[in-house]
Design an enzyme around this catalytic site. Structure first.
Site: not given
Ligand code: APR
Length: 251
Positions: A120, A149, A233
């Site tokens: 992203h 800019c 994690a």
């Molecule tokens: N360790 C591991 N996982 C965790 C932790 C932690 N400490 N804390 C929260 N999580 C998990 C949550 O349970 C959830 O499943 O991380 C996940 C976060 O999910 P999202 O917020 O949806 O993040 P992501 O999957 O990266 O989102 C994808 O959505 O809005 C867009 O562009 C944004 O790149 C992002 C994309």
């Protein structure tokens, strides 16, 4: 019965082309909130109003005020946590080849991973909407929003907004490394956003073993994860690395 962490260490000890797919969750313990789930950003603000390219182009001032300014403040000081360091250690051990990340925070590179696909985009740079010049985010003056800019054009982060295409090179390489990996570690992603969420399916279809690290179940957990490790994690990765090192040291 073998404990899940020991099982994951056993699988990784024979892996040679492991790949990680990471999401916002891996950076939560670095102080960056996730988008979905507990404390998620999208609970407070509507992504279609602040993270869609049409919203940005229509009203860049509001998007800078509600989203990008705070992101800059958080990312300016964020540092890798043990989740990121664990992935860098896995690369040093010759096990992990590539990290595909949906995060724009640069923390995998800071932790020491050398092949990071930024699915992203990244927040480290801004581009001018008029002249396309690149400016480091750290150099951007936020006194008046949106920042501009020197040509007068509005600056935007080099991140992929909703409604924009994934950078072609990142998409193709992600598909390639996913298809070629023997183990995929899926860490801290809700696996709700496409096309990133298809990478574990590509890996699985090509014979990879899927290890998922997340405190919550995701759409992948019951469908394709071979080994879900339920937890943060930052606490799972050091335990996994410890178990793995013990195995690698044992002839
Ligand atoms: N360790 C591991 N996982 C965790 C932790 C932690 N400490 N804390 C929260 N999580 C998990 C949550 O349970 C959830 O499943 O991380 C996940 C976060 O999910 P999202 O917020 O949806 O993040 P992501 O999957 O990266 O989102 C994808 O959505 O809005 C867009 O562009 C944004 O790149 C992002 C994309």
């Amino acid at each position: 019965m073998i404990q899940p962490i020991e099982h994951a260490a056993e699988i990784l000890s024979t892996a040679r082309r492991a790949v990680a797919l990471t999401g916002a969750g891996i950076s939560v313990e670095s102080g960056i909130p996730p988008f979905r789930g507990k404390g998620g950003l999208w609970e407070k603000i509507d992504p279609m109003k602040v993270a869609h390219i049409d919203a940005f182009l229509k009203d860049p001032e509001t998007v800078w005020k509600l989203l990008i300014k705070d992101m800059k403040r958080l990312l300016d000081t964020a540092r890798p946590n043990p989740g990121h360091s664990g992935l860098a250690d896995l690369e040093r051990l010759g096990i992990l080849k590539t990290v595909i990340t949906q995060n724009v925070d640069g923390l995998h590179q800071m932790a020491g991973n050398s092949d990071v696909i930024e699915f992203h985009g990244n927040f480290a740079w801004q581009s001018c909407l008029d002249c396309n010049r690149s400016i480091e985010t750290s150099q951007v003056d936020l006194t008046t929003l949106p920042p501009r800019c020197s040509c007068g054009g509005i600056l935007r982060p080099d991140c992929v907004f909703f409604g924009e295409l994934i950078p072609q090179k990142a998409l193709i390489r992600s598909q390639q490394v996913s298809a070629a990996c023997d183990v995929m570690l899926v860490i801290g992603t809700s696996a709700m956003v496409q096309p990133a969420a298809t990478m574990p399916f590509i890996a699985k279809d090509n014979g990879a073993f899927i290890i998922e690290i997340n405190p919550e179940a995701t759409p992948l957990t019951s469908r394709i994860s071979n080994l879900p490790l339920l937890g943060d994690a930052g606490s799972i990765m050091p335990r996994l690395l410890k178990a793995l090192r013990r195995r690698l040291a044992t002839p």
